[in-house]
Design an enzyme around this catalytic site. Sequence first.
Site, short mmCIF file in Angstrom:
data_model
loop_
_atom_site.label_atom_id
_atom_site.label_comp_id
_atom_site.label_asym_id
_atom_site.label_seq_id
_atom_site.Cartn_x
_atom_site.Cartn_y
_atom_site.Cartn_z
N THR B 17 0.85 -1.18 0.00
CA THR B 17 0.00 0.00 0.00
C THR B 17 0.89 1.23 0.00
OG1 THR B 17 -0.08 0.23 2.40
CG2 THR B 17 -1.75 -1.16 1.39
N GLY B 18 1.92 1.27 -0.89
CA GLY B 18 2.79 2.43 -1.00
C GLY B 18 1.87 3.62 -0.85
N THR B 19 2.03 4.39 0.18
CA THR B 19 0.88 5.12 0.62
C THR B 19 1.26 6.42 1.32
OG1 THR B 19 -1.19 4.67 1.72
CG2 THR B 19 0.76 4.27 2.97
N THR B 20 0.22 7.20 1.67
CA THR B 20 0.44 8.31 2.59
C THR B 20 -0.61 8.22 3.67
OG1 THR B 20 1.02 9.66 0.69
CG2 THR B 20 0.73 10.79 2.78
N ASP B 35 -4.57 8.03 1.70
CA ASP B 35 -4.92 8.02 0.28
C ASP B 35 -5.58 6.68 -0.01
OD1 ASP B 35 -2.44 6.49 -1.66
OD2 ASP B 35 -2.51 6.45 0.54
#
Lengths: 217, 217
Positions: B17-20, B35
């Site tokens: 979940t490369g994510t913020t 996100d």
Amino acid sequence: EHPKMSGSQVKGVSTGTTILAVKYRGGVIIGSDSRASIGGDYVVSKVVNKLIQVHDRIFCCIAGSLADAQAVTKMAKFQLSFLSIQMESPPLVKAAASVLKELCYRNKEELQAGFITAGWDKKKGPQVYTVSLGGMLVSQPFTIAGSGSTYIYGYVDAKYKPDMSREECMQFATNALALAMGRDNVSGGIIHLVVITEDKAEHVIVPGNKLPKFHDE
Amino acid sequence: MLEESLQPGWLSEEVKTGTTIIAVEFEGGVVIGSDSRVSAGAAVVNRVMNKLSVLHDKIYCALSGSAADAQTMAEAVNYQLDVHSMEVGEDPLVRSAATLVKSISYKYKEELSAHLIVAGWDRRGGGQVYVTLEGLLCRQPFAIGGSGSSYIYGFVDAEYRKGMSRKESQEFVVNALALAMGRDGSSGGVAYVVTIDQTGAEEKCVLGNELPTFFDE
């Protein structure tokens, strides 16, 4: 995708760093931190000036391998002074950026340095150019680079306004650099700024104890 | 050297979940946001995933890192918290939820690669945000995480103020997410925002076209 000047990827002394340049109404401000380090372990110098003057109103700042950057800027300075004699007028900022780009592009295998070029010329006024690691040349209203720049993308995206006044721009640049220096362990020291306008290039230093402080400091 | 594969990358690459993710405390509660992009290498596997998981009525956690690991951790803690709150006979503390997450993170730190930020409201401590990275437990006034968080360190350092109102905190979260989604290739989609206070949890989804825009958009 943006060139990452992480100190750990560079052999030898690197300017794991934060640099930026911003256009404002009537000029440009180019700025940097002042730390030079080997990896993340040892600070070689606390007071390196990473803002190199390549001509009267054109400065560039360096990120990546310090040795590569010094060699390239020395070459660029020579080529530009020769160019200004040939053309009988001061070189364009774009010309300076182009010279750096050619050097970076032709020697991309050996070099590990990227540049920001900023300055003022009669033709287009204040300008900012970025030359990336592989030799791409792009003109932008402002640009940030160096290992510390990752942390301030959000800040500069939110806070930049076109056509700022000189004071607003100084505050913007100082804040951005201070924030990056606060989070990146290979950026630090003092802030060097050069304000370039039609009349002069003025060097401003913000010492460590005068850096802007934020909520947790 | 070109890598040629008969299968597309996303079939063999781990789903992250490369994510913020971001959470912030305010007077009387917390706001937690994320996100919605889930990527496997270059492919976006899910563009509307809600990364804010319920741990209890007034305790949520935000997921980042490996999607499978994060979801499993959240489900395990959800179950453990239900049991715990039945034993105790009242709503669990946010710190209890965070401690459960931390215990799993720490015990399986070699096997798992997920980072959960735990945030919620309880009667004893009001709104609280806990960071559980790699098995550490730390309460902070605000916390950011995920790949996109690198780009907004400067922004959140500059913009966070103590004692923000509910509305200001929500704006702070949405702005931070929008900025990170603008720069991080692994973050994007819509913004999910949950506001938790004494009365309960209010979920909101901010669609792509409703997100704040900045100077170059």
